[in-house]
Design an enzyme around this catalytic site. Structure first.
Site, PDB file in Angstrom:
ATOM      1  N   ASN A 134       0.855  -1.184   0.000  1.00  0.00           N
ATOM      2  CA  ASN A 134       0.000   0.000   0.000  1.00  0.00           C
ATOM      3  C   ASN A 134       0.891   1.234   0.000  1.00  0.00           C
ATOM      4  O   ASN A 134       1.402   1.650   1.026  1.00  0.00           O
ATOM      5  CB  ASN A 134      -0.926  -0.019   1.222  1.00  0.00           C
ATOM      6  N   CYS A 137      -2.156   5.375   0.464  1.00  0.00           N
ATOM      7  CA  CYS A 137      -3.035   6.053   1.413  1.00  0.00           C
ATOM      8  C   CYS A 137      -2.664   7.538   1.464  1.00  0.00           C
ATOM      9  O   CYS A 137      -1.547   7.891   1.814  1.00  0.00           O
ATOM     10  CB  CYS A 137      -2.924   5.415   2.791  1.00  0.00           C
ATOM     11  N   THR A 203      -7.024   5.894  -3.465  1.00  0.00           N
ATOM     12  CA  THR A 203      -7.953   7.030  -3.447  1.00  0.00           C
ATOM     13  C   THR A 203      -7.270   8.345  -3.828  1.00  0.00           C
ATOM     14  O   THR A 203      -6.059   8.483  -3.745  1.00  0.00           O
ATOM     15  CB  THR A 203      -8.582   7.176  -2.061  1.00  0.00           C
ATOM     16  N   CYS A 351     -31.076  19.720 -26.820  1.00  0.00           N
ATOM     17  CA  CYS A 351     -29.994  19.671 -27.805  1.00  0.00           C
ATOM     18  C   CYS A 351     -29.769  21.073 -28.386  1.00  0.00           C
ATOM     19  O   CYS A 351     -28.634  21.522 -28.566  1.00  0.00           O
ATOM     20  CB  CYS A 351     -30.312  18.672 -28.920  1.00  0.00           C
ATOM     21  N   CYS A 382     -22.635  21.728 -38.172  1.00  0.00           N
ATOM     22  CA  CYS A 382     -22.349  20.671 -37.187  1.00  0.00           C
ATOM     23  C   CYS A 382     -20.908  20.194 -37.322  1.00  0.00           C
ATOM     24  O   CYS A 382     -20.474  19.833 -38.415  1.00  0.00           O
ATOM     25  CB  CYS A 382     -23.321  19.496 -37.391  1.00  0.00           C
ATOM     26  N   CYS A 388     -24.945  17.281 -28.312  1.00  0.00           N
ATOM     27  CA  CYS A 388     -26.404  17.161 -28.383  1.00  0.00           C
ATOM     28  C   CYS A 388     -26.845  15.733 -28.049  1.00  0.00           C
ATOM     29  O   CYS A 388     -27.815  15.523 -27.328  1.00  0.00           O
ATOM     30  CB  CYS A 388     -26.916  17.569 -29.758  1.00  0.00           C
TER      31      CYS A 388
HETATM   32  C1  LIG Z   1     -12.713   3.755   3.962  1.00  0.00           C
HETATM   33  C2  LIG Z   1     -11.607   3.315   3.042  1.00  0.00           C
HETATM   34  C3  LIG Z   1     -10.467   2.761   3.573  1.00  0.00           C
HETATM   35  C4  LIG Z   1      -9.466   2.327   2.722  1.00  0.00           C
HETATM   36  N1  LIG Z   1      -8.387   1.730   3.265  1.00  0.00           N
HETATM   37  C5  LIG Z   1      -7.412   1.245   2.456  1.00  0.00           C
HETATM   38  C6  LIG Z   1      -6.328   0.503   2.989  1.00  0.00           C
HETATM   39  O1  LIG Z   1      -6.222   0.268   4.191  1.00  0.00           O
HETATM   40  N2  LIG Z   1      -5.400   0.035   2.154  1.00  0.00           N
HETATM   41  C7  LIG Z   1      -5.463   0.252   0.798  1.00  0.00           C
HETATM   42  O2  LIG Z   1      -4.596  -0.223   0.064  1.00  0.00           O
HETATM   43  N3  LIG Z   1      -6.482   0.949   0.265  1.00  0.00           N
HETATM   44  C8  LIG Z   1      -7.469   1.431   1.049  1.00  0.00           C
HETATM   45  N4  LIG Z   1      -8.545   2.077   0.499  1.00  0.00           N
HETATM   46  C9  LIG Z   1      -8.596   2.283  -0.960  1.00  0.00           C
HETATM   47  C10 LIG Z   1      -9.361   1.168  -1.675  1.00  0.00           C
HETATM   48  O3  LIG Z   1      -8.732  -0.090  -1.518  1.00  0.00           O
HETATM   49  C11 LIG Z   1      -9.487   1.443  -3.196  1.00  0.00           C
HETATM   50  O4  LIG Z   1      -8.206   1.501  -3.759  1.00  0.00           O
HETATM   51  C12 LIG Z   1     -10.218   2.731  -3.509  1.00  0.00           C
HETATM   52  O5  LIG Z   1     -11.289   2.913  -2.626  1.00  0.00           O
HETATM   53  C13 LIG Z   1     -10.748   2.773  -4.972  1.00  0.00           C
HETATM   54  O6  LIG Z   1     -11.673   1.748  -5.267  1.00  0.00           O
HETATM   55  P1  LIG Z   1     -13.265   1.958  -5.254  1.00  0.00           P
HETATM   56  O7  LIG Z   1     -13.584   3.101  -6.135  1.00  0.00           O
HETATM   57  O8  LIG Z   1     -13.824   0.633  -5.700  1.00  0.00           O
HETATM   58  O9  LIG Z   1     -13.650   2.254  -3.839  1.00  0.00           O
HETATM   59  C14 LIG Z   1      -9.591   2.495   1.324  1.00  0.00           C
HETATM   60  C15 LIG Z   1     -10.754   3.057   0.808  1.00  0.00           C
HETATM   61  C16 LIG Z   1     -11.765   3.457   1.651  1.00  0.00           C
HETATM   62  C17 LIG Z   1     -13.042   4.012   1.088  1.00  0.00           C
END
Ligand SMILES: Cc1cc2nc3c(=O)[nH]c(=O)nc-3n(C[C@H](O)[C@H](O)[C@H](O)COP(=O)(O)O)c2cc1C
Ligand SMILES: Cc1cc2nc3c(=O)[nH]c(=O)nc-3n(C[C@H](O)[C@H](O)[C@H](O)COP(=O)(O)OP(=O)(O)OC[C@H]3O[C@@H](n4cnc5c(N)ncnc54)[C@H](O)[C@@H]3O)c2cc1C
Ligand code: SF4
Lengths: 429, 449
Positions: A134, A137, A203, A351, A382, A388
């Protein structure tokens, strides 16, 4: 029915649907329910060396469309807040009880070789079939030198990936953060470090809304909020692009992809696979609807494959990849014009106003004696932009018709009006 | 929005074209766009109230979600998993007292998700697609089962038993299979020969042999069936129309509503079915409403439905009563027929006004007369007991235990001929399905002994 078995970086799965490392994979009880519902695998919630982290309340904010449907979630959660050995014991039990399902261990640590290797080995001993790093984060953990703090620096991506490769004899997935300028940079670093696959996207930095009474971002913890990580169907377009970028890079052709980001339906999954992903991971959709959504993911994907005559996922994996190109490779002689089917037109005027105000003034209105309105496209105006058709609320009413102009394909680098056009002699392939 | 008929004004009959329009779909089918929009209204509840209100427990949020993901065939299969006659039920169920009545969107938006119409959308896609039958059969069990009656209960049993690996012979007295789907449901609920198309689809699973024109008690006998088959399932419905038992019932122009409806259902050109100018329908259930509505469809200038108790006691749902009123049908409650009068042909019906006295129906002493040239009697159906000697009764119906077994071991029963739930198509389908599962379990348990 089509065969949905898949194999990613040497890990065999009964279907391509895994849960991403997140709350849905936080504990044995969740993962067990997920397996019962039909998920092929789970990437366990990220662990690190003890002591475990402590989370805050509240943790989630959401972004909705005007029907009230949630488009995206934003969260400020950290990684697993339970002791490492509890996680390891539960993983071990589940591996025994569900031999046909996949469990991947997810880990992060500060930039300390010892820590990375120690946790990786412990996860391997618990029986996981692969390790995911990971490096994504984007809140909290990065302030402690983990997560995206590592994922945003190419050398550190390579280094941590290599540490895990050295520590365990398991497939290694490096999970990338989208909070960078060019996704190819960390992808190449992961590849150099020896990753078998990349998982993406994690994310995206976001503030999902501001509470105008409390004058603070949501979710609000006491009096303040922090940026969180954005996910859910709103991030799918960003994830698709990043996956495509990696999939079509010849230097990365042996790097497999576990696609993540906004996958909510079977067709979302099929799109990622068509771009070259070996499997997919889901978090938000499961958080919003429960594990049962995998039913239709499996059923819908199987029916799609049957209809198309694809027997296995490999039959269409990467089929769309060759059709993702740079802008410079697009055919400038290709032309389409909008055509409005007056029979199905409901005369809403959407449109017209879209084209009139913001595009090319190409949609005419004729008002009949009875007050009825007829909308037609002026082909001369166009430009075939498609706006449209997108705003039209009636499916099939506006069709983009190909103009048969008989012209050969022509790209911008070859275009006569391009001041930087290379000499036609030297352009020749 | 409820259907509005083209109505006839005193004296002027309807053209065959108007009549055909009147018999068109009660609810026009949803197209893909409308279905997607409607599906998006569903909240995808967990352990949804609608699902629990459906006697067959269709996974409603699940199938609506699949319509929303553009997987209509998957949605159809999910429906048919629980209810092989999901197509008829989508058209005929009184959804206002079942799934749609329980829909939580009633509370947030004042109107439910159109579950019935979405169900029809999905099942129609599957039935219209030239695809193989969506259910396979378990390995052959070597067992044979007899079903008597090819209505929803009998056919649902046959399909589930075939799925579970058994071979099934279905005996049906009438020329066509489908039971009341074919001979009873209102014409505008079952357009385009849907009952027969559904029967053909259902038989597509294989392993079911249909023997029509074979009547229990006349052509086949319980003792023989019990001897020849591993299990027998009785799904006879309620054959005979109950009588009024008032003077004048034998006059011409007086008939039972079910006979009128089944004649209509079997006639390709509906305008060929004769209708009176002043029609009186006697009864307060759905059959009475259906008969009154269909008389109106045919162009009857005046239609009055007379019921001996109050509006609350009527078997017809509030929605159906509204539908009738909207189409100019007068509903007279607290009206008990005492005589039908006329010279050879009916001319009028004489009623006593009733009231409840200490919970019991009593005449007030007042009477009134309605002019009529056609009277349709819809005061319920009664079980015909021919060929059922020795089976224990439960009131007017057959007694069964929790596993649908009658008092005679190896003989099972379900549908309208037993007392379980309401007399509805969907309940009959559920009975057939559950009985097949129970019979299968019993036989397999016995096989292991
Ligand atoms: C509440 C929450 C906690 C998450 N915790 C982790 C985590 O601990 N480790 C990780 O690799 N990704 C974590 N993610 C990211 C997700 O694994 C994923 O990559 C991301 O949400 C995109 O996918 P989705 O659009 O299907 O949610 C977390 C996401 C959310 C919403
Ligand atoms: C006019 C009318 C309208 C209705 N409308 C609705 C509606 O809109 N929605 C709804 O949900 N329900 C409706 N119902 C109720 C619904 O039709 C019944 O609940 C359902 O058909 C019962 O199914 P079944 O299989 O038990 O019986 P049936 O459908 O009655 O089928 C029984 C079958 O057994 C056959 N049979 C009978 N005796 C013998 C014998 N001795 N030998 C061989 N075969 C025999 C019959 O010919 C028939 O085919 C209506 C009923 C009527 C009468
Ligand atoms: S979902 Fe609701 S009940 Fe459950 S932990 Fe979160 S806030 Fe509490």
């Amino acid at each position: 029915m089509a065969d949905l078995h898949c194999n990613i970086a040497g890990v065999a799965s009964i279907n391509p649907f895994w849960l991403a490392s997140a709350p849905p994979t936080d504990k044995k009880i969740n993962v067990e329910r997920a397996f019962r519902a039909g998920w092929g695998g789970a990437v366990w919630k990220t662990v690190t060396v003890d002591p475990p982290v402590i989370n805050v309340a509240s943790r989630y904010g959401v972004h909705k469309d005007h029907h009230g449907t949630i488009l995206g979630i934003n969260n400020n959660e950290l990684i697993s807040d339970r002791p490492l050995d509890v996680n390891l014991r539960e993983i071990e039990e589940l591996r025994r009880e569900w031999p046909d399902r996949v469990i991947i261990g997810s880990l992060m640590a500060v930039l300390d070789e010892q820590a990375w290797k120690e946790v990786a080995i412990k996860l391997a001993n618990a029986g996981v079939q692969g390790i995911e790093l990971n490096l994504g984060c984007p809140h909290g953990m990065c302030e402690r030198g983990m997560g995206s703090a590592i994922g945003q620096v190419a050398e550190l991506v390579e280094k941590t990936t290599r540490w895990v490769r050295e520590a365990v004899d398991l497939p290694v997935f490096t999970k990338l953060t989208p909070n960078i300028t060019d996704i190819l940079v960390p992808a190449e670093a992961a590849h150099k470090g020896g990753a078998h696959a990349v998982s993406l996207i994690n994310t995206i930095n976001s503030i999902v809304s501001v509470d105008l009474q409390r004058m603070a971002p949501r979710p609000t913890v006491d009096t303040a909020g922090t940026h969180g990580g954005y996910c859910g169907s709103a991030v799918k377009p960003i994830a698709l692009n990043m996956v495509a970028e990696i999939a079509r890079d010849p230097a990365l052709k042996d790097l497999e992809i576990s696609a993540i980001g906004g996958i909510t339906t079977w067709s979302d999954a099929a799109e990622f696979i068509a771009l070259g992903a070996s499997g997919v991971q889901v978090c938000t959709a499961a958080m919003l609807y429960g594990f049962r959504i995998v039913d239709d993911m499996i059923d819908g994907l199987g029916r799609f494959m049957d209809q198309q005559g694809y027997r296995t996922l490999d039959d269409f994996r990467g089929k769309a990849r060759a059709h993702v190109v740079d802008w410079n490779a697009l055919n400038m002689n290709f032309d389409v014009k909008a055509h409005i089917d007056t029979a199905s037109c409901i005369e809403c005027g959407r449109c017209h106003i879209a084209c009139e105000d913001t595009a090319h003034q190409a949609i005419r209105i004729e008002t009949g004696d009875d007050g009825s309105r007829r909308f037609t496209v002026d082909d001369a105006e166009c430009v075939g932009c498609n706006l449209c058709q997108h705003v039209c609320p009636v499916a099939g009413c506006i069709e983009m018709r190909v103009v048969e102009n008989g012209l050969p394909p022509l790209t911008w680098p070859e275009h006569p009006l391009n001041p930087l056009r290379a000499d036609p002699q030297t352009v020749s392939v | 929005m409820s259907k509005q008929l083209v109505v006839s004004h005193a004296g002027a009959g309807l053209s065959p074209c108007d009549i055909a329009d009147n018999f068109a779909d009660l609810h026009p089918p949803l197209d893909r766009g409308a279905a997607a929009a409607e599906a998006s209204r569903c909240l995808y509840c967990y352990d949804a109230p609608c699902m629990n209100a459906c006697p067959t427990h269709i996974d409603i949020p699940g199938f609506i979600h699949q319509i929303a993901t553009d997987n209509a065939l998957g949605a159809a299969q999910r429906i048919l998993n629980e209810n092989i006659m999901g197509g008829t039920c989508a058209r005929a169920c009184p959804t206002e007292i079942l799934c749609e009545g329980a829909c939580v969107v009633n509370k947030t938006e004042g109107a439910p998700v159109k579950i019935g119409q979405l169900q029809r959308f999905a099942v129609d896609r599957l039935l219209d697609a030239p695809s193989p039958h969506p259910f396979g059969r378990a390995p052959a069990s070597g067992r044979r089962m007899a079903v008597v009656g090819a209505g929803p209960a009998g056919l649902s049993f046959a399909h589930r038993a075939a799925m579970l690996g058994h071979d099934v012979d279905v005996y049906e007295a009438r020329p066509k299979a489908g039971g009341l789907n074919e001979y009873g449901l209102a014409t505008y609920k079952m357009v385009d020969d849907f009952a027969q198309r559904e029967v053909a689809f259902l038989l597509g699973i294989g392993g079911i042999a249909l023997h029509s024109g074979k009547m229990l008690g006349r052509d086949i006998h319980l003792d023989d069936l019990a001897r020849e088959y591993d299990a027998v399932f009785l799904a006879l419905g309620l054959g005979g129309a109950a009588r009024l038992d008032v003077p004048g019932e034998e006059l011409s122009g007086v008939g039972d509503a079910l006979g009128f409806i089944s004649r209509l259902r079997q006639e390709a050109d509906k305008s060929a079915v004769a209708v009176g100018g002043q029609v009186v329908v006697i009864g307060g259930g759905n059959t009475a409403i259906d008969a009154a509505m269909q008389a109106r469809c045919l162009g009857a200038a005046s239609v009055t439905l007379a019921y001996r108790r109050g509006p609350e006691q009527m078997g017809a749902t509030a929605w159906e009563q509204d539908l009738a009123r909207l189409n100019g049908i007068a509903i007279r409650t607290w009206a008990q027929p005492v005589a039908i009068e006329g010279d050879g042909h009916v001319e009028r019906v004489r009623f006593a006004v009733t009231e409840l006295v200490d919970g019991r129906l009593a005449a007030t002493g007042e009477t009134f007369v309605l002019p009529a040239d056609q009277v349709l009697v819809a005061v319920g159906q009664q079980m015909v007991r021919t060929g059922l000697d020795g089976l224990r009764a439960d009131g007017a119906k057959l007694w069964v235990d929790d596993d649908y077994q009658t008092s005679r071991p190896g003989i099972f029963a379900g549908g309208d001929c037993i007392r379980r739930g309401d007399d509805l198509t969907v309940q009959a389908v559920e009975d057939g399905k559950q009985a097949a599962v129970r019979v299968d379990a019993r036989l397999r348990a016995k096989g292991r002994d």
